[in-house]
Design a protein around this motif. Structure first.
Motif, PDB file in Angstrom:
ATOM      1  N   ARG A 299       0.842  -1.218  -0.133  1.00  0.00           N
ATOM      2  CA  ARG A 299       0.061  -0.180   0.158  1.00  0.00           C
ATOM      3  C   ARG A 299       0.843   1.371  -0.036  1.00  0.00           C
ATOM      4  O   ARG A 299       0.445   2.346   0.124  1.00  0.00           O
ATOM      5  CB  ARG A 299      -0.875  -0.127   1.068  1.00  0.00           C
ATOM      6  CG  ARG A 299      -1.975  -1.091   1.156  1.00  0.00           C
ATOM      7  CD  ARG A 299      -2.613  -1.545   2.328  1.00  0.00           C
ATOM      8  NE  ARG A 299      -3.324  -2.643   2.300  1.00  0.00           N
ATOM      9  CZ  ARG A 299      -2.884  -4.088   2.348  1.00  0.00           C
ATOM     10  NH1 ARG A 299      -1.436  -4.116   2.504  1.00  0.00           N
ATOM     11  NH2 ARG A 299      -3.603  -5.048   2.079  1.00  0.00           N
ATOM     12  N   GLY A 300       2.067   1.084   0.046  1.00  0.00           N
ATOM     13  CA  GLY A 300       3.077   2.142   0.036  1.00  0.00           C
ATOM     14  C   GLY A 300       3.024   3.000  -1.285  1.00  0.00           C
ATOM     15  O   GLY A 300       3.435   2.167  -2.518  1.00  0.00           O
ATOM     16  N   ILE A 301       3.027   4.112  -1.438  1.00  0.00           N
ATOM     17  CA  ILE A 301       3.074   4.816  -2.758  1.00  0.00           C
ATOM     18  C   ILE A 301       4.157   5.819  -2.688  1.00  0.00           C
ATOM     19  O   ILE A 301       4.587   6.394  -4.121  1.00  0.00           O
ATOM     20  CB  ILE A 301       1.669   5.467  -3.252  1.00  0.00           C
ATOM     21  CG1 ILE A 301       1.358   6.480  -2.113  1.00  0.00           C
ATOM     22  CG2 ILE A 301       0.762   4.308  -3.257  1.00  0.00           C
ATOM     23  CD1 ILE A 301       0.112   7.410  -2.459  1.00  0.00           C
ATOM     24  N   PHE A 322       6.984   4.891  -4.705  1.00  0.00           N
ATOM     25  CA  PHE A 322       7.459   3.846  -4.294  1.00  0.00           C
ATOM     26  C   PHE A 322       6.561   2.678  -4.942  1.00  0.00           C
ATOM     27  O   PHE A 322       5.323   2.902  -4.992  1.00  0.00           O
ATOM     28  CB  PHE A 322       7.344   3.639  -2.700  1.00  0.00           C
ATOM     29  CG  PHE A 322       7.899   2.362  -2.211  1.00  0.00           C
ATOM     30  CD1 PHE A 322       8.987   1.989  -1.986  1.00  0.00           C
ATOM     31  CD2 PHE A 322       6.470   1.281  -2.081  1.00  0.00           C
ATOM     32  CE1 PHE A 322       9.465   0.832  -1.755  1.00  0.00           C
ATOM     33  CE2 PHE A 322       7.039   0.211  -1.521  1.00  0.00           C
ATOM     34  CZ  PHE A 322       8.428  -0.262  -1.077  1.00  0.00           C
ATOM     35  N   TRP A 323       6.902   1.653  -5.295  1.00  0.00           N
ATOM     36  CA  TRP A 323       6.465   0.434  -5.683  1.00  0.00           C
ATOM     37  C   TRP A 323       6.845  -0.663  -5.067  1.00  0.00           C
ATOM     38  O   TRP A 323       8.086  -1.012  -5.019  1.00  0.00           O
ATOM     39  CB  TRP A 323       6.552   0.397  -7.218  1.00  0.00           C
ATOM     40  CG  TRP A 323       5.432  -0.585  -7.719  1.00  0.00           C
ATOM     41  CD1 TRP A 323       4.506  -0.839  -7.582  1.00  0.00           C
ATOM     42  CD2 TRP A 323       6.059  -1.604  -8.792  1.00  0.00           C
ATOM     43  NE1 TRP A 323       3.775  -2.038  -8.241  1.00  0.00           N
ATOM     44  CE2 TRP A 323       4.834  -2.340  -9.071  1.00  0.00           C
ATOM     45  CE3 TRP A 323       7.219  -2.032  -9.313  1.00  0.00           C
ATOM     46  CZ2 TRP A 323       4.845  -3.516  -9.962  1.00  0.00           C
ATOM     47  CZ3 TRP A 323       7.129  -3.168 -10.548  1.00  0.00           C
ATOM     48  CH2 TRP A 323       6.099  -3.828 -10.758  1.00  0.00           C
ATOM     49  N   HIS A 324       6.063  -1.406  -4.421  1.00  0.00           N
ATOM     50  CA  HIS A 324       6.253  -2.686  -3.430  1.00  0.00           C
ATOM     51  C   HIS A 324       7.312  -3.680  -4.184  1.00  0.00           C
ATOM     52  O   HIS A 324       7.994  -4.641  -3.750  1.00  0.00           O
ATOM     53  CB  HIS A 324       5.264  -3.278  -2.949  1.00  0.00           C
ATOM     54  CG  HIS A 324       4.232  -4.036  -3.844  1.00  0.00           C
ATOM     55  ND1 HIS A 324       3.319  -3.326  -4.308  1.00  0.00           N
ATOM     56  CD2 HIS A 324       4.378  -5.282  -4.132  1.00  0.00           C
ATOM     57  CE1 HIS A 324       2.853  -4.269  -5.432  1.00  0.00           C
ATOM     58  NE2 HIS A 324       3.229  -5.398  -5.051  1.00  0.00           N
ATOM     59  N   GLU A 325       7.289  -3.836  -5.720  1.00  0.00           N
ATOM     60  CA  GLU A 325       7.797  -4.720  -6.588  1.00  0.00           C
ATOM     61  C   GLU A 325       9.335  -4.262  -6.573  1.00  0.00           C
ATOM     62  O   GLU A 325      10.330  -4.962  -7.485  1.00  0.00           O
ATOM     63  CB  GLU A 325       7.251  -5.144  -7.575  1.00  0.00           C
ATOM     64  CG  GLU A 325       6.100  -5.918  -7.352  1.00  0.00           C
ATOM     65  CD  GLU A 325       6.183  -7.457  -6.906  1.00  0.00           C
ATOM     66  OE1 GLU A 325       7.449  -7.783  -6.890  1.00  0.00           O
ATOM     67  OE2 GLU A 325       5.255  -7.858  -6.207  1.00  0.00           O
ATOM     68  N   THR A 349       4.272   7.390   2.644  1.00  0.00           N
ATOM     69  CA  THR A 349       2.581   7.898   2.206  1.00  0.00           C
ATOM     70  C   THR A 349       1.839   6.432   1.574  1.00  0.00           C
ATOM     71  O   THR A 349       2.753   5.738   0.833  1.00  0.00           O
ATOM     72  CB  THR A 349       2.524   8.871   1.273  1.00  0.00           C
ATOM     73  OG1 THR A 349       3.279  10.079   1.929  1.00  0.00           O
ATOM     74  CG2 THR A 349       1.225   9.101   0.873  1.00  0.00           C
ATOM     75  N   TYR A 350       0.763   6.232   2.138  1.00  0.00           N
ATOM     76  CA  TYR A 350      -0.021   5.069   1.734  1.00  0.00           C
ATOM     77  C   TYR A 350      -1.341   5.488   1.202  1.00  0.00           C
ATOM     78  O   TYR A 350      -2.132   6.170   1.262  1.00  0.00           O
ATOM     79  CB  TYR A 350      -0.220   4.156   2.992  1.00  0.00           C
ATOM     80  CG  TYR A 350       0.996   3.743   3.633  1.00  0.00           C
ATOM     81  CD1 TYR A 350       1.677   2.619   3.582  1.00  0.00           C
ATOM     82  CD2 TYR A 350       1.587   4.446   4.909  1.00  0.00           C
ATOM     83  CE1 TYR A 350       2.819   2.124   4.153  1.00  0.00           C
ATOM     84  CE2 TYR A 350       2.719   4.170   5.303  1.00  0.00           C
ATOM     85  CZ  TYR A 350       3.406   2.950   4.949  1.00  0.00           C
ATOM     86  OH  TYR A 350       4.538   2.817   5.667  1.00  0.00           O
ATOM     87  N   LEU A 351      -1.687   4.532   0.368  1.00  0.00           N
ATOM     88  CA  LEU A 351      -3.336   4.620  -0.153  1.00  0.00           C
ATOM     89  C   LEU A 351      -3.723   3.368  -0.092  1.00  0.00           C
ATOM     90  O   LEU A 351      -3.387   2.363  -0.813  1.00  0.00           O
ATOM     91  CB  LEU A 351      -3.325   4.815  -1.793  1.00  0.00           C
ATOM     92  CG  LEU A 351      -4.686   5.243  -2.322  1.00  0.00           C
ATOM     93  CD1 LEU A 351      -5.415   6.059  -1.626  1.00  0.00           C
ATOM     94  CD2 LEU A 351      -4.447   5.696  -3.665  1.00  0.00           C
ATOM     95  N   ASN A 352      -4.647   2.767   0.907  1.00  0.00           N
ATOM     96  CA  ASN A 352      -5.260   1.549   1.237  1.00  0.00           C
ATOM     97  C   ASN A 352      -6.402   1.489   0.398  1.00  0.00           C
ATOM     98  O   ASN A 352      -7.545   1.926   1.066  1.00  0.00           O
ATOM     99  CB  ASN A 352      -5.407   1.419   2.801  1.00  0.00           C
ATOM    100  CG  ASN A 352      -5.946   0.144   3.044  1.00  0.00           C
ATOM    101  OD1 ASN A 352      -5.817  -0.680   2.422  1.00  0.00           O
ATOM    102  ND2 ASN A 352      -6.329   0.021   4.216  1.00  0.00           N
TER     103      ASN A 352
END
Length: 401
Positions: A299-301, A322-325, A349-352
């Motif tokens: 969910r991290g951006i 940010f991209w988790h991959e 920063t997150y977008l859930n």
């Protein structure tokens, strides 16, 4: 509460209901011999473009609500390929490390408790595996580069290397809960999915313990095996070193960020939130930041950092998607100097948009906010008496709550 009991309590809370099965809610070994170097010392190093961006806003831990979240594309936060400060864009960033002139490179091979190269057996679902090694490099060595060469690309999320006061060569610990915290562990290298080799500036080395310290090396692998059957992993960590006298500056990694991601309520659904904390330079010397590696989960951006003066004036020094991959790291060029009395405030920063609330935890279905900061002098930003669930002494963050 005794720290050991607190660590175990937090571990149980963080893992409850999600450890035994890695199913998301519906949300769309070998201690290597040294290899002498013979090539020149050239290379990309940590160079790159300067860091700009907007300020974080707000102080300390906490978040502010944003607009209702819209569904985002799977790679909406993907790191730009034209950003020269992204060191994973550098030529050879993913290649195995070969020793250069003056260097010796060592490998820590994932093992199954044997020392003839038996790969680590991965049972099904999500697990942590901690493998112990003797320190292979001589005393008075510093690290110049490190990286991970993956064997099982489908099952590996991260690999972290700690210096530890416990353990024995060949020991394997499965699913440890808060163990590094109890062994005065120090993080000296790391990698996560999509990441690449880390190379320090040519005048800097990372502080390392030597064999005479009595410490061991512990590599913590985070695996998630969803294949339905046991798998095997022979991934390896590579660390290149030079004599301490070959580097003008001796630095270290300090883990900044926060584990206070909404407390027991977690990240709320459908909104954008930012959480962070400040790390004060309480020493009498300036601290120089040469690179930052941010780490979050799905969910991290974006990740941010800013310098904060004693009067509260803030200046942005780091603002990256940010991209988790793609757990990439960034050079700070120009390097950022934190003066005595200044603080480095970091935030995530997150977008859930998952359809369910989630908070801090070590599972991939939970969230994290870490920024691994490479700086010198070694240990200048560490606050070893603060508590962090990640289990290391070289931290400066708000712990799990």
């Amino acid at each position: 509460m005794h720290r050991a009991s607190y660590a175990l309590c937090c571990a149980v809370v963080a893992l409850a209901g999600c450890w035994s099965s890695f199913e998301r809610p519906n949300d769309d070994a070998n201690e290597g011999d040294g290899v002498g170097g013979n090539a020149g010392m050239g290379g990309a190093g940590m160079g790159g473009a300067g860091m700009g961006g907007a300020g974080i806003g707000g102080a300390g831990t906490g978040g502010s609500a944003g607009a209702a979240g819209e569904p985002i594309a799977e790679d909406a936060g993907r790191t730009p390929t034209d950003d020269p400060s992204n060191r994973c864009n550098a030529e050879g960033a993913f290649e195995p490390l070969d020793a250069r002139d003056g260097e010796t490179c060592y490998e820590l091979l994932a093992h199954n408790g044997a020392w003839e190269g038996d790969p680590l057996e991965l049972i099904q679902d999500e697990h942590f595996n901690q493998l112990y090694y003797d320190i292979p490099w001589p005393d008075e060595s510093v690290a110049t580069r490190f990286g991970v060469q993956q064997d099982d690309r489908t099952s590996l999320h991260h690999g972290l290397v700690f210096e530890s006061n416990s353990g024995a060569r060949g020991l394997i610990e499965h699913d440890p809960l808060g163990l590094p915290f109890e062994t005065d562990a120090t993080l000296i290298a790391g990698w996560a999915v999509g990441g690449c080799n880390v190379e320090l500036p040519s005048d800097m080395g990372l502080e390392l313990a030597g064999p005479s310290s009595g410490k061991k090396l512990m590599v913590q692998w985070h695996h998630f095996n969803l294949t339905g059957e046991n798998q095997y992993d022979a991934s390896r960590v590579q660390i290149c070193v030079v004599p301490r006298s070959a580097r003008a500056h001796i630095g270290s990694i300090t883990i900044l960020g926060t584990e206070g991601l909404g407390g027991s309520q977690g990240l709320p659904m459908g909104v954008e939130r930012t959480y962070g904390s400040s790390c004060l330079n309480a020493t009498a010397e300036p601290v120089t930041i040469v690179a930052i590696w941010p780490h979050m989960h799905e969910r991290g951006i974006s990740a941010h950092a800013e310098l904060v003066d004693g009067d509260g004036t803030a200046t942005s020094v780091f603002d990256k998607p940010f991209w988790h991959e793609e757990n990439v790291h960034y050079a700070m060029t120009p390097q950022v100097v934190v003066a005595p009395g200044q603080a480095l405030r970091t935030a995530c920063t997150y977008l859930n948009n998952s359809g369910y609330s989630t908070g801090y935890g070590i599972s991939l279905i939970q969230e994290q906010c870490y920024q691994f900061v490479f700086s010198y002098p070694a240990g200048a930003l560490d606050k070893p008496f603060t508590y962090g669930f990640i289990g290391a002494t070289n931290i400066c963050l708000d712990g799990w709550k």
